[in-house]
Design an enzyme around this catalytic site. Structure first.
Site, mmCIF file in Angstrom:
data_model
loop_
_atom_site.group_PDB
_atom_site.id
_atom_site.type_symbol
_atom_site.label_atom_id
_atom_site.label_comp_id
_atom_site.label_asym_id
_atom_site.label_seq_id
_atom_site.Cartn_x
_atom_site.Cartn_y
_atom_site.Cartn_z
ATOM 1 N N ARG A 1 0.844 -1.418 0.159
ATOM 2 C CA ARG A 1 -0.055 0.028 0.028
ATOM 3 C C ARG A 1 0.847 1.190 0.051
ATOM 4 O O ARG A 1 1.972 1.488 0.869
ATOM 5 C CB ARG A 1 -0.814 0.106 1.467
ATOM 6 C CG ARG A 1 -1.949 -0.679 1.282
ATOM 7 C CD ARG A 1 -3.130 -0.395 2.382
ATOM 8 N NE ARG A 1 -2.604 0.243 3.556
ATOM 9 C CZ ARG A 1 -3.399 0.557 4.619
ATOM 10 N NH1 ARG A 1 -4.977 0.443 4.332
ATOM 11 N NH2 ARG A 1 -3.017 0.796 5.671
ATOM 12 N N ASP B 1 0.227 -3.373 12.113
ATOM 13 C CA ASP B 1 0.823 -3.835 10.834
ATOM 14 C C ASP B 1 1.086 -5.154 10.713
ATOM 15 O O ASP B 1 2.169 -5.523 11.159
ATOM 16 C CB ASP B 1 1.837 -2.795 10.511
ATOM 17 C CG ASP B 1 2.328 -3.075 9.015
ATOM 18 O OD1 ASP B 1 2.278 -1.961 8.408
ATOM 19 O OD2 ASP B 1 2.877 -3.895 8.662
ATOM 20 N N THR C 1 -1.264 7.455 -0.507
ATOM 21 C CA THR C 1 -2.461 7.210 -1.146
ATOM 22 C C THR C 1 -3.475 6.060 -0.663
ATOM 23 O O THR C 1 -4.466 6.191 -0.925
ATOM 24 C CB THR C 1 -2.052 7.231 -2.808
ATOM 25 O OG1 THR C 1 -1.554 6.019 -2.869
ATOM 26 C CG2 THR C 1 -1.669 8.344 -3.330
ATOM 27 N N ASP D 1 4.674 -5.965 9.415
ATOM 28 C CA ASP D 1 5.747 -5.882 10.521
ATOM 29 C C ASP D 1 5.772 -6.758 11.717
ATOM 30 O O ASP D 1 6.812 -7.272 12.245
ATOM 31 C CB ASP D 1 5.567 -4.344 10.811
ATOM 32 C CG ASP D 1 5.968 -3.311 9.942
ATOM 33 O OD1 ASP D 1 6.750 -3.691 9.196
ATOM 34 O OD2 ASP D 1 5.577 -2.218 10.147
#
Ligand code: PRP
Ligand code: URA
Length: 364
Positions: A259, A355, A263, A358
């Protein structure tokens, strides 16, 4: 389309009108009776039969009749995944379908006249489910009852939410900020493995004969169906081994997407799929369905390469992601272990787990 139908003695006066309506639309009927008037029958018996046929996905929807429509509705709603209401007007039936995606409609023989049946059933069948916030709400009901059925009447992909206690227990652990990278990886594989039972539920079986030490018996084998799993890099990789433990012959494709942090649009950087992807049942794996951009793009890419039968498997979904995927790929079934509340201003799922990439790879 296939509809399960049943009535007790007090709804029997509407039976012919309902069957005529369904036959007029060439709808296949599973008729659970009563086929003859039996003053002593009990409405729960027929209601459970119809509701189970819908819950087990033998029929896409159900119609049940009793004197008021109330008793059969209460009974049907005891079966997982059923959303049944008594409707005595076309307006009510349309509204119940629009907002509740009513998968079982009930009518009362004492309240509804045979000539009113067409109008009520047409409104129910012809009104589309609105989805969006209404999907979020009915999925919340499904979470409480432990249902894995969120059937969309009139085709369309399902949203299947797992709320098996083992899955929910592990979801609590994996969400925790205290969970180490090692534990996170292990939990993700374990949850993905548990999800396999549900995502492979509709694989066709063939009957075989087996010789036990005692005698010959009939048994089942999965009919030569070819599977492919396609993790979306990076985080989807964390689900692969858990799934392969149970379907070791599945081929594995890979799609690389990240991603754009500003944006939130997906950027593709890699795609390698099994050469015969068009023949396979494909499961796209990605722990997080946030805006839905990555999963929708991955599915588009697979379709461009010939993939046809595609399902999506996520650990956590936001309602926004489900809406995005179903707006672009309405036929795709989405399997999730949890449906969360919303996205925050950075496009992260709330409450979520942070995340995923991560946390799997220890990169933050
Ligand atoms: C994460 C996650 C999904 C995507 C979901 O990947 O693994 O692929 O975000 O978000 P979306 O639904 O809004 O598209 P990320 O872009 O962080 O890449 P990574 O897996 O390589 O860390
Ligand atoms: N990607 C993640 O890994 N987590 C989120 O909450 C959203 C996107």
């Amino acid at each position: 389309m296939k509809i399960a139908f049943g009535c007790d003695h007090a709804g029997f006066n509407l039976r012919d009108a309902v069957l005529k309506f369904l036959n007029g639309r060439n709808i296949e009927i599973i008729d659970f009776g009563s086929k003859e008037l039996n003053e002593n029958d009990d409405y729960p018996d027929v209601a459970f039969k119809v509701a189970r046929a819908v819950s087990d996905e033998e029929a896409e929807a159900g119609i049940i009749l009793c004197g008021t429509g109330y008793g059969v509705a209460i009974s049907a709603n005891k079966i997982n995944g059923i959303r049944a209401i008594a409707c005595d007007s076309a307006e009510g039936a349309a509204s119940a379908k629009r907002h509740l995606n009513l998968n079982v409609i009930t009518l009362g023989g004492r309240f509804t006249k045979p000539e009113e049946v067409d109008g009520i059933l047409s409104a129910w069948l012809d009104t589309p489910f609105e989805g969006g916030r209404h999907l979020r709400r009915i999925n919340k009901i499904a979470m409480v009852e432990g249902s894995t059925l969120s059937a969309n009447l009139q085709s369309g992909g399902r949203v299947v939410i797992f709320n098996h206690p083992l899955v929910q227990h592990k979801m609590g652990l994996i969400r925790s900020v205290e969970t180490s990278v090692k534990q996170f990886r292990e939990l993700l594989q374990e949850i993905a493995g548990l999800m396999v039972y549900e995502i492979t539920r509709t694989l066709p079986l063939a009957e075989i004969e087996v010789q036990t030490p005692i005698t010959k018996t009939k048994a089942h084998t999965i009919e030569g169906r070819k599977l492919a799993i396609v993790p979306v890099l990076r985080a989807g990789l964390g689900m692969v081994d858990g799934i392969l433990q149970l379907v070791p012959n599945a081929k594995v494709g890979h799609i690389g997407l990240y991603r754009n942090p500003t944006t939130l649009e997906p950027v593709e950087y890699y795609c390698k799929l099994p050469f015969d992807i068009e023949e396979r049942d494909i499961f796209v794996l990605d722990p997080m369905l946030a805006t839905g951009g990555s999963s929708a793009a991955a599915i588009s890419l697979i379709k461009k390469r010939g993939g046809k039968k595609i399902s999506l498997v996520n650990l956590i979904a936001a309602p926004e992601g489900i809406e995005k995927v179903h707006s672009e790929h309405p036929e795709v079934d989405i399997f999730v272990a949890a449906l969360d509340s919303h996205l925050n201003e950075h496009g992260y799922i709330v409450p979520g787990l942070g995340d995923a990439g991560d946390r799997i790879f220890g990169t933050k």
